[in-house]
Design an enzyme around this catalytic site. Structure first.
Site, PDB file in Angstrom:
ATOM      1  N   SER A  28     -11.500   3.950   7.184  1.00 47.42           N
ATOM      2  CA  SER A  28      -9.233   4.808   6.566  1.00 47.42           C
ATOM      3  C   SER A  28      -9.314   6.143   6.232  1.00 47.42           C
ATOM      4  O   SER A  28     -10.301   6.566   6.271  1.00 47.42           O
ATOM      5  CB  SER A  28      -9.800   3.055   5.870  1.00 47.42           C
ATOM      6  OG  SER A  28      -8.499   3.948   4.284  1.00 47.42           O
ATOM      7  N   TYR A  49     -11.860  -0.152  -2.468  1.00 45.57           N
ATOM      8  CA  TYR A  49     -11.419   0.108  -0.744  1.00 45.57           C
ATOM      9  C   TYR A  49     -11.782   1.409  -0.688  1.00 45.57           C
ATOM     10  O   TYR A  49     -12.922   1.411   0.536  1.00 45.57           O
ATOM     11  CB  TYR A  49      -9.338  -0.530  -1.377  1.00 45.57           C
ATOM     12  CG  TYR A  49      -9.534   0.563  -0.018  1.00 45.57           C
ATOM     13  CD1 TYR A  49      -9.522  -0.942   0.879  1.00 45.57           C
ATOM     14  CD2 TYR A  49      -9.275   1.168   0.627  1.00 45.57           C
ATOM     15  CE1 TYR A  49      -9.271  -0.873   2.199  1.00 45.57           C
ATOM     16  CE2 TYR A  49      -8.652   1.220   2.505  1.00 45.57           C
ATOM     17  CZ  TYR A  49      -8.891   0.357   3.085  1.00 45.57           C
ATOM     18  OH  TYR A  49      -8.448   0.414   4.703  1.00 45.57           O
TER      19      TYR A  49
END
Length: 255
Positions: free
Chosen positions: A139, A152
């Site tokens: 990401s 995350y």
């Protein structure tokens, strides 16, 4: 051309979103795909849509036995495993101070430990095939510090590092390992968090918008799976509209 003819690719999180679109593009490039997910109805429907070149298998990425079954199934159905896309994951939106330890562990278990188990399980099959390509979906949050992503972001930084050390260890086995770092992209999962499509919605991103569809990310994934990327390993490819490159002038000036 991203030719995947004769290659078999396992794609986790393949029921919808980026995983499903990567499967569509891989099949269009000639690959056979095994979609793996916990969303069984959606996954089976996506596999049916793709026809004879696709299969679906239930997979909880945190369970080693599930991985062993899926890899064995891919080899039995198609004869080899040549590619792996570690795409399955969950997101979070909490400050470090308020996120529970339980939630942190769950996110890291799925997003990072699942990637580790997947790579570990598929390596022998790829060695038997004479090599392969692993694409790990990290990401933009794995390239910079991003508020509200404690678990995350930590997991995606971990995916980035795991990809690099795997590339170093597996290069002589002709197994390439790279990470893809999507920016904000409109998918069924991100839509639930308020991600909006359209020009001008994200002025701090040089392109001024989110990724309009998973296809904008999937093209990079298929490129890395193909032999046109045969000398690319250990790379981290940001597909984020320039977000991690730096803030725009207007954003810096507060306009």
């Amino acid at each position: 051309m991203n030719d995947l003819s004769g290659k078999t690719v396992i794609i986790t999180g393949g029921a919808r979103g980026l995983g499903a679109e990567a499967a569509r593009q891989a099949v269009a490039a000639g690959a056979r795909v095994v979609l793996a997910d916990v969303l069984d109805e959606e996954g089976a429907a996506t596999a049916r849509e793709l026809g004879d070149a696709a299969r679906y298998q239930h997979l909880d990425v945190t369970i080693e036995e599930d991985w062993q079954r899926v890899v064995a199934y891919a080899r039995e159905e198609f004869g080899s495993v040549d590619g792996l896309v570690n795409n399955a994951g969950i997101s979070t939106g909490m400050f470090l101070e308020t996120e529970s330890v339980e939630r942190f562990r769950k996110v890291v278990d799925i997003n990072l430990t699942g990637v580790f188990i997947g790579m570990k399980t598929v390596i022998p099959a790829m060695k038997d095939a004479g090599g392969g390509s692993i694409v790990n979906i990290s990401s933009a949050a794995g390239l910079m510090g991003l508020a509200l992503t404690s678990s995350y972001g930590a997991s995606k930084w971990g995916v980035r590092g795991l990809s690099k050390l795997a590339a170093v260890e597996l290069g002589t086995d002709r197994i390439r390992v790279n990470s893809v770092h999507p920016g904000m992209t409109y998918t069924p999962m991100t839509a639930e968090t308020g991600i909006r499509q359209g020009e001008g919605n994200y002025p701090n991103t040089p392109m001024g918008r989110v990724g309009n569809e998973p296809g904008e990310i999937a093209g990079a994934v298929v490129k890395l799976l193909s032999d046109t990327s045969s000398y690319v390993t250990g790379a981290e490819l940001a597909v984020d509209g320039g977000w991690t490159t730096g803030p725009t002038v207007k954003y810096v000036m507060g306009q």
